[in-house]
Scaffold this motif. Structure first.
Motif, mmCIF file in Angstrom:
data_model
loop_
_atom_site.group_PDB
_atom_site.id
_atom_site.type_symbol
_atom_site.label_atom_id
_atom_site.label_comp_id
_atom_site.label_asym_id
_atom_site.label_seq_id
_atom_site.Cartn_x
_atom_site.Cartn_y
_atom_site.Cartn_z
ATOM 1 N N SER A 147 -22.622 27.156 26.978
ATOM 2 C CA SER A 147 -22.684 28.078 25.840
ATOM 3 C C SER A 147 -22.410 27.302 24.557
ATOM 4 O O SER A 147 -21.994 26.140 24.594
ATOM 5 N N PHE A 180 -28.665 30.465 26.951
ATOM 6 C CA PHE A 180 -28.965 31.495 25.949
ATOM 7 C C PHE A 180 -30.314 31.285 25.262
ATOM 8 O O PHE A 180 -30.920 32.219 24.765
ATOM 9 N N ARG A 195 -27.165 38.583 23.789
ATOM 10 C CA ARG A 195 -25.776 38.132 23.745
ATOM 11 C C ARG A 195 -25.207 37.956 25.151
ATOM 12 O O ARG A 195 -25.460 38.762 26.033
ATOM 13 N N GLY A 196 -24.431 36.904 25.322
ATOM 14 C CA GLY A 196 -23.856 36.610 26.636
ATOM 15 C C GLY A 196 -24.858 35.995 27.604
ATOM 16 O O GLY A 196 -24.565 35.828 28.793
ATOM 17 N N GLY A 197 -26.037 35.618 27.094
ATOM 18 C CA GLY A 197 -27.142 35.218 27.967
ATOM 19 C C GLY A 197 -27.029 33.854 28.622
ATOM 20 O O GLY A 197 -27.884 33.489 29.435
ATOM 21 N N SER A 198 -25.987 33.082 28.318
ATOM 22 C CA SER A 198 -25.877 31.767 28.968
ATOM 23 C C SER A 198 -25.666 31.881 30.477
ATOM 24 O O SER A 198 -26.110 31.014 31.231
ATOM 25 N N GLU A 205 -26.075 26.630 20.865
ATOM 26 C CA GLU A 205 -26.256 26.039 22.201
ATOM 27 C C GLU A 205 -26.994 24.708 22.129
ATOM 28 O O GLU A 205 -26.740 23.807 22.930
ATOM 29 N N THR A 257 -21.693 31.472 17.937
ATOM 30 C CA THR A 257 -22.836 32.398 17.836
ATOM 31 C C THR A 257 -22.521 33.521 16.842
ATOM 32 O O THR A 257 -23.355 33.865 16.000
HETATM 33 N N1 ASP Z 1 -23.384 31.974 22.832
HETATM 34 C C1 ASP Z 1 -24.071 33.186 23.249
HETATM 35 C C2 ASP Z 1 -23.254 34.408 22.850
HETATM 36 O O1 ASP Z 1 -22.165 34.247 22.317
HETATM 37 C C3 ASP Z 1 -24.414 33.207 24.701
HETATM 38 C C4 ASP Z 1 -23.229 33.090 25.665
HETATM 39 O O2 ASP Z 1 -22.170 32.605 25.269
HETATM 40 O O3 ASP Z 1 -23.402 33.443 26.837
HETATM 41 O O4 ASP Z 1 -23.706 35.505 23.026
#
Ligand code: ASP
Ligand code: ADP
Ligand code: MG
Length: 452
Positions: A40, A194, A208-211, A128, A46
């Motif tokens: 990430s 991501f 979001r959170g896609g890593s 990323e 992000t």
């Molecule tokens: N950096 C991205 C986010 O904060 C993806 C991740 O961390 O999974 O959404």
């Protein structure tokens, strides 16, 4: 060979990256090859990049550029702490070039006052793209042959900017061309999570959170033996630790349980993470990067042989309930189709649905098109909307076979006003919708009953 995904807190500062390096070294010693590393952005980056975009959009150029300068300093400091010599010079040149470009983008946007989703992805991807370069260089500096791979050449997606979907065949081919040869050559490929790109090369992000999702896509694409999600908690916990102070570790979960927990709000896994693992039947482990010897949570196709009661619970806040009542008293044939066509037209997902003879209630968490949806529904139904609602979901494979568990869930919540109750066809979860203000109390009761 395993794929190891490290979240934002696991690459937050030089010490975190040093822990990452030892985790990678141990995997390499154990497996004799690999691993493939997916990272990430450094934690908070992000969010900061999206703030920069918002400031540029509002023509607050000075604020935006001050943010960019702070981000540049943070990345350069990381690079200096983790690399040296000629590779450090190359790395700092890359970091500077990336931030020079970002500065130019910010200035252009502030003039145009037009930040499209496509531009937003170009900006968000910087986190990323840089963290992965830094980690690759840090591994090399520590004697592990890390090699940066541009995720935009490895994850090929649709053009749904800010929530792009990977294209299976294209991505598998791209991963085999970019990542596998490096593994075969004894190297450790490092990719930013991501991030992806369309077939014609436009940068995209997976949401979001896609890593986590990237980690699983890479794992499936290269045929990894396991996918490891390294994070800042011991694994999947019985409840969100930000609400329940001392939840327990869930040692094992089935794919189906993990998918439902992620979908219904357990932030430790992005909701799509499990799908690529299921397709190739690859076990997923969720592990704590601060305690690399912990057992973590193992997610596989089979349910936990030692499980009893529920596996865990999840919650989502900020939901809106939409009640739609047929204006013709009875729900005529075709009514539900018309209702869901409206949600489809505005590309708005509904999470929970309950129906009665004359009405249907649904929950949505994406409010962007809510006004238009209500207007369209009002053409053939009476509509009312209630905000500040929450969803609480109890998940467990055993709900399918032991009806007493569902009864216990509902009875322990008897003093909490419940707005909707639903058990979907999978029968692996019981979901209730309640006022957001009642959520902590409901979670405490349920947690005490099943995990206390
Ligand atoms: N950096 C991205 C986010 O904060 C993806 C991740 O961390 O999974 O959404
Ligand atoms: P990463 O940056 O490693 O991807 P995230 O912040 O996305 O980490 O996810 C980890 C966080 O998820 C934890 O710190 C925790 O606060 C939150 N969380 C919510 N529900 C759960 C749960 N059921 N089990 C574990 N963590 C959870
Ligand atoms: Mg995450």
């Amino acid at each position: 060979m395993v794929v190891q995904k490290f979240g934002g807190t696991s690459v937050a500062d030089p010490d975190a990256v040093r822990r990452l390096i030892e985790i990678v070294r141990a995997a390499r010693a154990r497996d004799g090859r690999g691993p493939v590393v997916v990272v990430s952005a450094l934690s908070g980056v992000t969010d900061a990049l999206l703030t920069v975009a918002a400031e540029a959009d509002a023509a607050r150029v000075d604020e935006a550029l001050a943010h960019v300068a702070r981000l540049r300093d943070r990345h350069l400091a990381m690079a200096r702490a983790l690399a040296g010599g000629e590779p450090l010079a190359a790395l700092t040149a890359h970091i500077d070039a990336q931030f020079d470009e970002l500065t130019a983008v910010v200035r252009a946007l502030a003039v145009l006052r037009e930040v499209s989703p496509r531009t937003l992805d170009v900006i968000a991807a910087v986190g990323e793209l840089l963290s992965s370069r830094i980690v690759a260089a840090a591994l090399a500096h520590a004697g592990i042959p890390g090699e940066w791979v541009d995720a935009r050449r490895a994850i090929i997606t649709s053009d749904d900017y800010t929530r792009a979907a990977p294209l299976g065949r294209e991505t598998t081919a791209a991963l085999r061309a970019t990542v596998l040869p490096l593994v075969d050559a004894g190297r450790v490929p490092v990719l930013g999570g991501f991030v992806g790109a369309t077939a014609d090369g436009h940068t995209t992000t997976l949401g979001r959170g896609g890593s986590d999702y990237s980690g699983a896509i890479v794992g499936a694409g290269v045929g990894a033996a396991e996918i490891h999600i390294w994070t800042d908690v011991d694994g999947m916990l019985t409840a969100d630790p930000r609400i329940i102070p001392a939840p327990r570790l869930v040692p094992r979960l089935s794919f189906a349980e993990a998918a439902e927990l992620a979908y219904f709000g357990a932030k430790v896994l992005h909701p799509s993470t499990i799908h690529p693992a299921v397709e190739r039947n690859i076990p997923v482990r969720i592990l704590n990067a601060r305690k690399p010897d912990g057992a973590g949570t193992l997610v596989t196709a089979e349910p936990d042989p030692d499980g009893t009661g529920l596996a865990a619970m999840a919650a989502k806040r900020d939901l809106t309930v939409v009640d739609i009542t047929s204006s013709r008293m009875l729900m005529a044939y075709g009514f539900l189709r018309r209702v869901f066509e409206v949600f489809e037209r505005y590309r708005t997902a509904v999470d929970v649905v309950t129906t009665s003879e004359v009405s249907v209630s649904v929950t949505v968490d994406d409010r962007r098109h809510l006004d238009a949806i209500v207007e369209a529904l009002s053409e053939f139904a009476e509509v009312s909307v209630e905000g500040e609602m929450a969803l609480l979901c109890a998940v467990g494979d055993r709900l399918r076979t032991e009806p007493a568990i569902a009864a216990r869930v509902v009875s322990v919540l008897e003093e909490v006003p419940l707005r909707m109750i639903s058990q979907a066809a999978s029968r692996r979860n019981i979901t209730v919708i309640l006022r957001q203000a009642d959520l902590p109390q409901a979670m405490h009761r349920l947690h005490e009953e099943f995990f206390g």
